[in-house]
Design a protein around this motif. Structure first.
Motif, PDB file in Angstrom:
ATOM      1  N   PRO A   1      44.828 -18.503   6.279  1.00  0.00           N
ATOM      2  CA  PRO A   1      44.120 -17.843   7.374  1.00  0.00           C
ATOM      3  C   PRO A   1      44.337 -16.328   7.411  1.00  0.00           C
ATOM      4  O   PRO A   1      43.583 -15.614   8.060  1.00  0.00           O
ATOM      5  CB  PRO A   1      44.711 -18.491   8.635  1.00  0.00           C
ATOM      6  N   ALA A   2      45.339 -15.819   6.668  1.00  0.00           N
ATOM      7  CA  ALA A   2      45.604 -14.378   6.665  1.00  0.00           C
ATOM      8  C   ALA A   2      44.786 -13.635   5.607  1.00  0.00           C
ATOM      9  O   ALA A   2      44.851 -12.420   5.522  1.00  0.00           O
ATOM     10  CB  ALA A   2      47.087 -14.130   6.434  1.00  0.00           C
ATOM     11  N   ALA A   3      44.008 -14.365   4.811  1.00  0.00           N
ATOM     12  CA  ALA A   3      43.220 -13.718   3.754  1.00  0.00           C
ATOM     13  C   ALA A   3      41.956 -13.087   4.341  1.00  0.00           C
ATOM     14  O   ALA A   3      41.441 -13.536   5.363  1.00  0.00           O
ATOM     15  CB  ALA A   3      42.847 -14.743   2.685  1.00  0.00           C
ATOM     16  N   GLU A   4      41.483 -12.050   3.655  1.00  0.00           N
ATOM     17  CA  GLU A   4      40.215 -11.448   4.046  1.00  0.00           C
ATOM     18  C   GLU A   4      39.119 -12.506   3.949  1.00  0.00           C
ATOM     19  O   GLU A   4      39.249 -13.481   3.225  1.00  0.00           O
ATOM     20  CB  GLU A   4      39.866 -10.274   3.117  1.00  0.00           C
ATOM     21  N   THR A   5      38.034 -12.305   4.670  1.00  0.00           N
ATOM     22  CA  THR A   5      36.917 -13.246   4.618  1.00  0.00           C
ATOM     23  C   THR A   5      35.684 -12.523   4.096  1.00  0.00           C
ATOM     24  O   THR A   5      35.556 -11.305   4.212  1.00  0.00           O
ATOM     25  CB  THR A   5      36.605 -13.838   6.006  1.00  0.00           C
ATOM     26  N   PHE A   6      34.790 -13.300   3.524  1.00  0.00           N
ATOM     27  CA  PHE A   6      33.507 -12.785   3.060  1.00  0.00           C
ATOM     28  C   PHE A   6      32.406 -13.373   3.917  1.00  0.00           C
ATOM     29  O   PHE A   6      32.529 -14.498   4.422  1.00  0.00           O
ATOM     30  CB  PHE A   6      33.237 -13.191   1.608  1.00  0.00           C
ATOM     31  N   SER A   7      31.332 -12.630   4.066  1.00  0.00           N
ATOM     32  CA  SER A   7      30.124 -13.187   4.676  1.00  0.00           C
ATOM     33  C   SER A   7      28.938 -12.774   3.815  1.00  0.00           C
ATOM     34  O   SER A   7      28.934 -11.700   3.206  1.00  0.00           O
ATOM     35  CB  SER A   7      29.959 -12.709   6.121  1.00  0.00           C
ATOM     36  N   LEU A   8      27.975 -13.659   3.752  1.00  0.00           N
ATOM     37  CA  LEU A   8      26.783 -13.437   2.953  1.00  0.00           C
ATOM     38  C   LEU A   8      25.578 -13.714   3.835  1.00  0.00           C
ATOM     39  O   LEU A   8      25.483 -14.783   4.445  1.00  0.00           O
ATOM     40  CB  LEU A   8      26.792 -14.369   1.733  1.00  0.00           C
ATOM     41  N   TYR A   9      24.687 -12.732   3.913  1.00  0.00           N
ATOM     42  CA  TYR A   9      23.517 -12.866   4.779  1.00  0.00           C
ATOM     43  C   TYR A   9      22.281 -12.446   4.003  1.00  0.00           C
ATOM     44  O   TYR A   9      22.280 -11.440   3.294  1.00  0.00           O
ATOM     45  CB  TYR A   9      23.675 -11.987   6.022  1.00  0.00           C
ATOM     46  N   TYR A  10      21.211 -13.237   4.156  1.00  0.00           N
ATOM     47  CA  TYR A  10      19.936 -12.910   3.529  1.00  0.00           C
ATOM     48  C   TYR A  10      18.853 -12.900   4.597  1.00  0.00           C
ATOM     49  O   TYR A  10      18.686 -13.868   5.331  1.00  0.00           O
ATOM     50  CB  TYR A  10      19.581 -13.917   2.430  1.00  0.00           C
ATOM     51  N   ASP A  11      18.129 -11.787   4.678  1.00  0.00           N
ATOM     52  CA  ASP A  11      17.013 -11.657   5.615  1.00  0.00           C
ATOM     53  C   ASP A  11      15.720 -11.793   4.813  1.00  0.00           C
ATOM     54  O   ASP A  11      15.356 -10.897   4.034  1.00  0.00           O
ATOM     55  CB  ASP A  11      17.066 -10.295   6.312  1.00  0.00           C
ATOM     56  N   ALA A  12      15.036 -12.914   4.987  1.00  0.00           N
ATOM     57  CA  ALA A  12      13.829 -13.187   4.209  1.00  0.00           C
ATOM     58  C   ALA A  12      12.687 -12.218   4.536  1.00  0.00           C
ATOM     59  O   ALA A  12      11.866 -11.917   3.670  1.00  0.00           O
ATOM     60  CB  ALA A  12      13.373 -14.628   4.447  1.00  0.00           C
ATOM     61  N   GLN A  13      12.627 -11.723   5.770  1.00  0.00           N
ATOM     62  CA  GLN A  13      11.559 -10.793   6.142  1.00  0.00           C
ATOM     63  C   GLN A  13      11.709  -9.441   5.461  1.00  0.00           C
ATOM     64  O   GLN A  13      10.742  -8.888   4.958  1.00  0.00           O
ATOM     65  CB  GLN A  13      11.503 -10.599   7.649  1.00  0.00           C
ATOM     66  N   THR A  14      12.914  -8.903   5.460  1.00  0.00           N
ATOM     67  CA  THR A  14      13.136  -7.587   4.853  1.00  0.00           C
ATOM     68  C   THR A  14      13.558  -7.694   3.387  1.00  0.00           C
ATOM     69  O   THR A  14      13.625  -6.673   2.704  1.00  0.00           O
ATOM     70  CB  THR A  14      14.231  -6.805   5.608  1.00  0.00           C
ATOM     71  N   ARG A  15      13.850  -8.910   2.936  1.00  0.00           N
ATOM     72  CA  ARG A  15      14.336  -9.177   1.580  1.00  0.00           C
ATOM     73  C   ARG A  15      15.611  -8.395   1.296  1.00  0.00           C
ATOM     74  O   ARG A  15      15.806  -7.843   0.227  1.00  0.00           O
ATOM     75  CB  ARG A  15      13.249  -8.882   0.547  1.00  0.00           C
ATOM     76  N   GLN A  16      16.478  -8.370   2.291  1.00  0.00           N
ATOM     77  CA  GLN A  16      17.739  -7.653   2.168  1.00  0.00           C
ATOM     78  C   GLN A  16      18.883  -8.663   2.148  1.00  0.00           C
ATOM     79  O   GLN A  16      18.958  -9.536   3.014  1.00  0.00           O
ATOM     80  CB  GLN A  16      17.884  -6.694   3.347  1.00  0.00           C
ATOM     81  N   ALA A  17      19.768  -8.534   1.158  1.00  0.00           N
ATOM     82  CA  ALA A  17      20.942  -9.397   1.056  1.00  0.00           C
ATOM     83  C   ALA A  17      22.180  -8.539   1.292  1.00  0.00           C
ATOM     84  O   ALA A  17      22.310  -7.435   0.747  1.00  0.00           O
ATOM     85  CB  ALA A  17      21.018 -10.040  -0.317  1.00  0.00           C
ATOM     86  N   THR A  18      23.098  -9.049   2.114  1.00  0.00           N
ATOM     87  CA  THR A  18      24.309  -8.302   2.451  1.00  0.00           C
ATOM     88  C   THR A  18      25.537  -9.154   2.160  1.00  0.00           C
ATOM     89  O   THR A  18      25.660 -10.261   2.675  1.00  0.00           O
ATOM     90  CB  THR A  18      24.310  -7.907   3.943  1.00  0.00           C
ATOM     91  N   LEU A  19      26.421  -8.605   1.337  1.00  0.00           N
ATOM     92  CA  LEU A  19      27.719  -9.217   1.087  1.00  0.00           C
ATOM     93  C   LEU A  19      28.765  -8.337   1.764  1.00  0.00           C
ATOM     94  O   LEU A  19      28.875  -7.148   1.460  1.00  0.00           O
ATOM     95  CB  LEU A  19      28.010  -9.312  -0.410  1.00  0.00           C
ATOM     96  N   SER A  20      29.502  -8.920   2.715  1.00  0.00           N
ATOM     97  CA  SER A  20      30.499  -8.168   3.463  1.00  0.00           C
ATOM     98  C   SER A  20      31.874  -8.778   3.312  1.00  0.00           C
ATOM     99  O   SER A  20      32.006 -10.001   3.161  1.00  0.00           O
ATOM    100  CB  SER A  20      30.142  -8.147   4.957  1.00  0.00           C
ATOM    101  N   MET A  21      32.867  -7.924   3.392  1.00  0.00           N
ATOM    102  CA  MET A  21      34.254  -8.363   3.328  1.00  0.00           C
ATOM    103  C   MET A  21      34.956  -7.816   4.565  1.00  0.00           C
ATOM    104  O   MET A  21      34.947  -6.608   4.819  1.00  0.00           O
ATOM    105  CB  MET A  21      34.917  -7.813   2.061  1.00  0.00           C
ATOM    106  N   THR A  22      35.524  -8.711   5.362  1.00  0.00           N
ATOM    107  CA  THR A  22      36.270  -8.316   6.547  1.00  0.00           C
ATOM    108  C   THR A  22      37.719  -8.116   6.147  1.00  0.00           C
ATOM    109  O   THR A  22      38.361  -9.021   5.607  1.00  0.00           O
ATOM    110  CB  THR A  22      36.159  -9.383   7.645  1.00  0.00           C
ATOM    111  N   LEU A  23      38.233  -6.926   6.418  1.00  0.00           N
ATOM    112  CA  LEU A  23      39.569  -6.545   5.993  1.00  0.00           C
ATOM    113  C   LEU A  23      40.557  -6.764   7.135  1.00  0.00           C
ATOM    114  O   LEU A  23      40.369  -6.241   8.218  1.00  0.00           O
ATOM    115  CB  LEU A  23      39.579  -5.083   5.564  1.00  0.00           C
ATOM    116  N   LEU A  24      41.585  -7.516   6.877  1.00  0.00           N
ATOM    117  CA  LEU A  24      42.534  -7.867   7.921  1.00  0.00           C
ATOM    118  C   LEU A  24      43.748  -6.950   7.980  1.00  0.00           C
ATOM    119  O   LEU A  24      44.624  -7.163   8.776  1.00  0.00           O
ATOM    120  CB  LEU A  24      42.991  -9.323   7.748  1.00  0.00           C
ATOM    121  N   ARG A  25      43.805  -5.941   7.153  1.00  0.00           N
ATOM    122  CA  ARG A  25      44.959  -5.042   7.172  1.00  0.00           C
ATOM    123  C   ARG A  25      44.660  -3.770   7.900  1.00  0.00           C
ATOM    124  O   ARG A  25      43.635  -3.413   8.244  1.00  0.00           O
ATOM    125  CB  ARG A  25      45.456  -4.746   5.781  1.00  0.00           C
TER     126      ARG A  25
END
Length: 153
Positions: free
Chosen positions: A129-153
């Motif tokens: 549970p102390a590791a950073e997390t990733f999120s992946l989001y795709y918006d079909a209307q704008t055709r934009q993909a976002t890969l995010s990393m949440t930093l816990l430090r």
């Protein structure tokens, strides 16, 4: 008498240089502190061409993410009391192209959260549970993909 005036002159010279050094050091430290604090709570948008931001703000895992399109940029949001987030945003991405991002996250040892809170895919390290997390989001209307990393430090 001459010996005393030479000693006083030497002492004054040393005091002058030590004072100049102390003032210079204080100015440099003030500038660095101001530079650090001036970005609190802001989002920095940049590309790989901006070498300073790219090399200081981009997490290694985000920098090594596969480039699924030729048009992309990075964002760094300093959390200001919340975890910071580093992202790579791809323009004109297809729904199929984000599969490469999923495989990349899996190769880092992350597993997809089966119960996400939002429509964003959330990825966590199993049993850490102390590791950073990733999120992946795709918006079909704008055709934009976002890969995010949440930093816990």
């Amino acid at each position: 008498m001459r010996k005393t005036s030479k000693s006083v002159s030497l002492i004054l010279s040393v005091v002058k240089w030590v004072s100049l050094f102390a003032v210079s050091l204080a100015l440099v430290l003030f500038f660095l502190l101001w530079l650090m604090l001036s970005r609190l709570g802001e989002t920095t948008v940049y590309t790989e061409r901006n070498l300073w931001d790219y090399n200081t703000l981009t997490e290694k895992a985000i920098a090594q993410a596969p480039r699924i399109t030729t048009r992309y940029h990075f964002e760094f949001h300093n959390g200001d009391g919340y975890p910071s987030i580093n992202s790579i945003i791809f323009e004109n991405a297809s729904k199929e192209s984000i599969e490469a991002l999923r495989q990349y996250i899996q190769s880092l040892g992350y597993e997809r959260d089966p119960h996400p809170i939002t429509s964003t895919e959330e990825w966590r390290k199993h049993g850490d549970p102390a590791a950073e997390t990733f999120s992946l989001y795709y918006d079909a209307q704008t055709r934009q993909a976002t890969l995010s990393m949440t930093l816990l430090r």
